[in-house]
Design a protein around this motif. Sequence first.
Motif, mmCIF file in Angstrom:
data_model
loop_
_atom_site.group_PDB
_atom_site.id
_atom_site.type_symbol
_atom_site.label_atom_id
_atom_site.label_comp_id
_atom_site.label_asym_id
_atom_site.label_seq_id
_atom_site.Cartn_x
_atom_site.Cartn_y
_atom_site.Cartn_z
ATOM 1 N N TYR A 174 -12.990 0.837 -14.940
ATOM 2 C CA TYR A 174 -13.448 1.854 -13.508
ATOM 3 C C TYR A 174 -15.334 2.374 -12.407
ATOM 4 O O TYR A 174 -14.885 2.913 -12.018
ATOM 5 C CB TYR A 174 -12.682 2.574 -14.165
ATOM 6 C CG TYR A 174 -12.721 3.583 -14.639
ATOM 7 C CD1 TYR A 174 -14.195 4.268 -14.823
ATOM 8 C CD2 TYR A 174 -12.445 3.592 -16.198
ATOM 9 C CE1 TYR A 174 -14.521 5.333 -15.901
ATOM 10 C CE2 TYR A 174 -12.705 4.541 -17.640
ATOM 11 C CZ TYR A 174 -13.898 5.053 -17.093
ATOM 12 O OH TYR A 174 -13.902 6.080 -18.316
ATOM 13 N N GLU A 234 -8.609 1.240 -13.008
ATOM 14 C CA GLU A 234 -8.591 2.991 -12.792
ATOM 15 C C GLU A 234 -7.329 3.142 -13.802
ATOM 16 O O GLU A 234 -7.480 3.922 -14.579
ATOM 17 C CB GLU A 234 -8.924 3.064 -11.227
ATOM 18 C CG GLU A 234 -9.438 3.191 -10.223
ATOM 19 C CD GLU A 234 -9.629 4.343 -8.895
ATOM 20 O OE1 GLU A 234 -8.663 4.939 -9.244
ATOM 21 O OE2 GLU A 234 -9.771 4.293 -8.226
ATOM 22 N N GLU A 398 -8.115 -2.090 -7.565
ATOM 23 C CA GLU A 398 -9.494 -1.542 -7.989
ATOM 24 C C GLU A 398 -8.645 0.319 -7.147
ATOM 25 O O GLU A 398 -9.471 1.635 -7.622
ATOM 26 C CB GLU A 398 -11.060 -1.690 -7.401
ATOM 27 C CG GLU A 398 -12.094 -2.610 -8.066
ATOM 28 C CD GLU A 398 -12.651 -2.746 -7.082
ATOM 29 O OE1 GLU A 398 -13.326 -2.210 -8.403
ATOM 30 O OE2 GLU A 398 -13.769 -3.480 -6.446
ATOM 31 N N SER A 400 -5.759 2.892 -8.122
ATOM 32 C CA SER A 400 -4.855 3.392 -8.711
ATOM 33 C C SER A 400 -3.816 4.031 -8.154
ATOM 34 O O SER A 400 -3.196 3.379 -7.172
ATOM 35 C CB SER A 400 -5.077 5.133 -9.319
ATOM 36 O OG SER A 400 -4.778 5.974 -8.538
#
Length: 406
Positions: A174, A234, A398, A400
């Motif tokens: 992350y 994430e 990328e 969440s």
Amino acid sequence: MKPVFTYSFIFLAYLLMAGCSNTKSPEHSVPKVIVGAERSEIYLPMLAGKKVGLVVNQSSMVDSVHLINFLVSNGVDVKGIYAPEHGYKGNVERGKDVDGTTDPETGIPVYSLYGKNRKPTPEILEGIDVMIFDMQDVGVRFFTYINTMTRVMEASAENGIKVMVLDRPNPIGYYVDGPMLKPGFESGVGLYPIPVVHGLTVGEYAMMVNGERWLKDSIQCDLEVIKVENYTHETKYQLPVFPSPNLAEMKSIYLYPSICLFEGADVNEGRGTYKPFQQFGAPYYTPQDFSYVPKSIPVLALHPKFEGETCYGYDLSGMSLKELQDIKQLEIKYVIDFYNKCDDKENFFTPFFDKLAGSDQLRKQIMEGLSEEQIRASWQEELEEFKLMRKNYLLYDETSMVRQTQ
């Protein structure tokens, strides 16, 4: 296959119905991460009639079964096991060679990729059709498994062998940070121009190495990546099996990128304790609020730095996982602190520090007295360039899962 989240209204309705209850319905919980090795319906048909080599360790699990046993039980013709640092069962002291042994359960020969031949030779690849790489990485340039993988890719490309990467999540995927590896500083702990924390899964990294033609003579391998399901960058993935003896806790993994820099300095990085990378110190450090004594521990550390001496420094083991996850940068403040406290500054750094950092720039900046902010600012332009390139090879979102469901 990317996870599809189509139940936004159902999720909101669930929140309303749940009221004050703490009970969560399984159907609305975050989907289980399914690693590449567990997606056998995809890769087993590809292995039919093939002679297979395995680059594996103790993390190479298909649910509760090791990949070696899983493939053999499914009729796959496994011809060789290729062992990384710490061996294919993760119980070998750092640097020890396991070449010339066999797996006691299957009788399959074992070849070391951490001894004299870190790149597989044509002789030990003879007859192999597909090389499978399946190991849990930790997302740090100087963690050696990705170097093992790229050497296997190079040797496979040279010998006409397909490479299959069974992908696994990056536990610190992350964020991206740290200095880049510069030309002339390639070593066993860094081969290609990436930052210390690269933010890629092993599958994505393999695609980058292949796509950027970083292998010798710009050769490319025949690469297949079996993706992870229900994962984004994430995702705070908790490792079910830890990747090496000294990274046996998530706390050690979160701290590893920053604290491992001490392996190139006159500081004990927690080796010789049962909290490696969570505590670190040196005999000369002040204040002397926290202390410990490193000792030899089989498999974990034989004759660690400052063995038998009282070391003073930091104990970060009390930090929560949430606190550690919130640290989204390479922490260099600890190296600066110890350097400033050390009387023998001329001998504080070893040549290994530059290999870990990827160049001599960080060492020189610390010696010149630059602040943490000034040093971090010097990375940013190259980091931004890397992040742009990185986007070309991302297999996973990328954003969440939480945001995707809202």
